[in-house]
Design an enzyme around this catalytic site. Structure first.
Site, PDB file in Angstrom:
ATOM      1  N   ARG A 163      -8.128  -0.507   5.172  1.00  0.00           N
ATOM      2  CA  ARG A 163      -7.301   0.491   4.495  1.00  0.00           C
ATOM      3  C   ARG A 163      -5.933  -0.067   4.134  1.00  0.00           C
ATOM      4  O   ARG A 163      -5.272   0.462   3.232  1.00  0.00           O
ATOM      5  CB  ARG A 163      -7.106   1.722   5.392  1.00  0.00           C
ATOM      6  CG  ARG A 163      -8.361   2.555   5.606  1.00  0.00           C
ATOM      7  CD  ARG A 163      -8.061   3.779   6.470  1.00  0.00           C
ATOM      8  NE  ARG A 163      -6.884   4.459   5.991  1.00  0.00           N
ATOM      9  CZ  ARG A 163      -5.847   4.809   6.748  1.00  0.00           C
ATOM     10  NH1 ARG A 163      -5.843   4.516   8.034  1.00  0.00           N
ATOM     11  NH2 ARG A 163      -4.816   5.440   6.229  1.00  0.00           N
ATOM     12  N   LYS A 218       0.829  -1.204   0.000  1.00  0.00           N
ATOM     13  CA  LYS A 218       0.000   0.000   0.000  1.00  0.00           C
ATOM     14  C   LYS A 218       0.861   1.251   0.000  1.00  0.00           C
ATOM     15  O   LYS A 218       0.615   2.201  -0.760  1.00  0.00           O
ATOM     16  CB  LYS A 218      -0.909   0.023   1.230  1.00  0.00           C
ATOM     17  CG  LYS A 218      -1.744   1.298   1.360  1.00  0.00           C
ATOM     18  CD  LYS A 218      -2.400   1.422   2.715  1.00  0.00           C
ATOM     19  CE  LYS A 218      -1.444   1.969   3.735  1.00  0.00           C
ATOM     20  NZ  LYS A 218      -1.907   3.162   4.434  1.00  0.00           N
ATOM     21  N   ASN A 219       1.892   1.272   0.840  1.00  0.00           N
ATOM     22  CA  ASN A 219       2.694   2.483   1.002  1.00  0.00           C
ATOM     23  C   ASN A 219       3.603   2.758  -0.190  1.00  0.00           C
ATOM     24  O   ASN A 219       4.229   3.823  -0.254  1.00  0.00           O
ATOM     25  CB  ASN A 219       3.519   2.402   2.289  1.00  0.00           C
ATOM     26  CG  ASN A 219       2.661   2.534   3.526  1.00  0.00           C
ATOM     27  OD1 ASN A 219       1.543   3.042   3.472  1.00  0.00           O
ATOM     28  ND2 ASN A 219       3.164   2.065   4.653  1.00  0.00           N
ATOM     29  N   ARG A 267       2.157  14.415  12.279  1.00  0.00           N
ATOM     30  CA  ARG A 267       2.923  14.165  11.064  1.00  0.00           C
ATOM     31  C   ARG A 267       2.798  15.420  10.198  1.00  0.00           C
ATOM     32  O   ARG A 267       2.093  15.439   9.194  1.00  0.00           O
ATOM     33  CB  ARG A 267       2.387  12.915  10.346  1.00  0.00           C
ATOM     34  CG  ARG A 267       2.568  11.660  11.169  1.00  0.00           C
ATOM     35  CD  ARG A 267       2.260  10.407  10.407  1.00  0.00           C
ATOM     36  NE  ARG A 267       0.821  10.172  10.310  1.00  0.00           N
ATOM     37  CZ  ARG A 267       0.293   9.095   9.759  1.00  0.00           C
ATOM     38  NH1 ARG A 267       1.067   8.175   9.225  1.00  0.00           N
ATOM     39  NH2 ARG A 267      -1.004   8.936   9.715  1.00  0.00           N
ATOM     40  N   ASP A 286       5.627   0.481  11.879  1.00  0.00           N
ATOM     41  CA  ASP A 286       4.398  -0.196  11.469  1.00  0.00           C
ATOM     42  C   ASP A 286       4.320  -1.640  11.944  1.00  0.00           C
ATOM     43  O   ASP A 286       3.315  -2.310  11.711  1.00  0.00           O
ATOM     44  CB  ASP A 286       4.251  -0.152   9.943  1.00  0.00           C
ATOM     45  CG  ASP A 286       3.711   1.177   9.445  1.00  0.00           C
ATOM     46  OD1 ASP A 286       3.316   2.010  10.266  1.00  0.00           O
ATOM     47  OD2 ASP A 286       3.666   1.366   8.213  1.00  0.00           O
ATOM     48  N   CYS A 317      -4.679   7.955  10.064  1.00  0.00           N
ATOM     49  CA  CYS A 317      -4.663   7.383  11.411  1.00  0.00           C
ATOM     50  C   CYS A 317      -4.205   8.426  12.436  1.00  0.00           C
ATOM     51  O   CYS A 317      -3.274   9.185  12.181  1.00  0.00           O
ATOM     52  CB  CYS A 317      -3.727   6.182  11.468  1.00  0.00           C
ATOM     53  SG  CYS A 317      -4.317   4.728  10.565  1.00  0.00           S
TER      54      CYS A 317
END
Length: 419
Positions: A398, A22-23, A122, A306, A117
């Site tokens: 997600r 995903k990232n 951030r 993560d 999230c």
């Protein structure tokens, strides 16, 4: 609201395939905005964040086609808007990644301040400061970033802190800037390297990705390309931890062991027999309880933030006491109270969780608070007596493709509730 019901049982045993990351997918989708020619992306995971990004690109005027194998074809030839509205941006921080490409190719961007999230601050200040240094005029007001520029100018940018999305945004913007841009204190994550690989396929001139200094020589235009997304190292790690935590054997296929050096080292410390091939990883506990391990999160190539929630869950059923220290985000222990509801013995001291392992956890209704926290609750439930119901699983959708189906392939008793 959808939920997952998990009945704890015996060890997981079997094989599962890793999806695309995903990232890596999200910035690569945004990179399509840099060219008026098509970008074909394969190994794209079917996730809520990917769907949201596709909607955002479509709203900007890009033509998007998804084939039956879930490859994505993006053609951003005739964009009709340069605004990323709040209703799309609010659920996904990665939407900030349209800022650099829109500004570099179209000279203007209006992007709502992002959501995602709630794991800590951030800030996008580094993105904005870097683009300003490249010649952009940027105002932040009424919840929007308004940016304008002629052709961006290459420059040297020293980023105050290591930021993955900041590195990606500035790297994309620099591909069309005039002259050379040097990014110092750049993020080294594999997803940054994957984006650079895609940009090179589009004709960008980039070197140094994977190190702390990235050099980009701007070009006049990028062209059509094809790119396959790198495997998801966090999904891979999550399934491996699930195998270790349940004292089982799990093999993950279509992955890349080199992406998980720090995680695999800790799993070996926990007592797992770790085997690897070119595109697979297997852990085998041979029915033994894992040993507690201590981890400290830090930017790549150190232990990834993560994965810390998953290791909290592992330590909760391990033999001994382990500490989990979070050095990246200041609010990333929201899973701890939920694990405590399941009988986990965890105490927090500043940015460190001290976890005293229990032989088994107990089922309880729990609530997901963010993406990786939700994954930790699901795998903890696999080692709990009785049925655990995890609420608010839109977080997990997600970032994990068909998690209940994949865990079921490994023997988990898990089902989705639509109530």
């Amino acid at each position: 609201m959808k939920k997952l019901a998990i009945t704890g049982g015996g060890p997981l045993d079997g094989e599962v395939r890793a999806s695309g990351a995903k990232n890596a997918t999200l910035p690569i989708l945004c990179a399509a905005l840099l060219s008026d020619q098509p970008l074909d992306i394969s190994n794209v995971p079917h996730l809520e964040d990917v769907t949201t990004t596709n909607r955002l690109l479509g709203q900007l005027g890009a033509d998007i086609t998804i084939d039956e194998k879930y490859g994505v074809h993006v053609h951003a030839q005739n964009l009709t808007s340069h605004e990323a509205p709040y209703e799309l941006v609010k659920t996904m921080r990665a939407s900030i990644l349209v800022l650099g490409p829109l500004l570099a190719r179209h000279g203007a961007a209006r992007v709502a301040l992002p959501g995602g999230c709630a794991i800590g601050a951030r800030p996008v200040d580094i993105h904005i400061a870097g683009l300003r240094k490249m010649g952009a005029t940027i105002d932040v007001e009424a919840g929007f970033i308004d940016a304008k520029a002629g052709r961006l100018q290459g420059t040297r940018i020293v980023m105050e802190t290591v930021t993955v999305t900041g590195t990606e945004n500035l790297m994309m913007a620099a591909t069309l800037a005039q002259g050379e841009t040097v990014l110092e204190n750049a993020a080294r994550e594999p997803e940054v390297v994957d984006l650079a690989d895609c940009l090179r396929a589009m004709g960008a001139q980039i070197e140094g990705d994977g190190t702390t200094t990235i050099r980009i020589q701007g070009v006049d235009a990028l062209h059509a390309a094809k790119h396959r997304v790198v495997p998801d190292r966090i999904e891979t790690g999550t399934f491996l931890v699930a195998g270790v935590l349940t004292q089982g054997r799990v093999k993950v296929r279509d992955t890349r062991p080199s992406l998980l050096d720090a995680v695999l080292g800790k799993l070996e410390t926990a007592g797992a027999e770790v085997s690897t091939g070119d595109d697979w990883i297997e852990v085998n506990m041979h029915g033994q309880r894992p040993r507690a391990v201590s981890v400290h999160t830090a930017p790549h190539p150190a232990f990834p933030t993560d994965m810390q929630a998953q290791f909290c869950a592992l330590n909760a059923v391990a033999d001994g006491v382990g500490t989990v220290t979070e050095n990246v985000f200041e609010n990333r222990f929201m899973h701890v109270p939920e694990l405590q509801r399941m009988g986990a013995d965890i105490s927090l001291e500043g940015n460190t969780a001290i976890v005293r392992g229990q032989p088994r956890l107990k089922s309880a209704p729990v609530m997901a608070t963010d993406l990786r926290a939700s994954a930790s609750l699901v795998i903890a439930a696999l080692a709990a007596d009785g049925e655990t119901v995890v609420d608010r699983i839109y977080h997990i959708d997600r970032g994990y493709e068909c998690i209940e189906e994949k865990l079921a392939q490994l023997g988990a008793k898990i089902r989705r509730l639509n109530a």
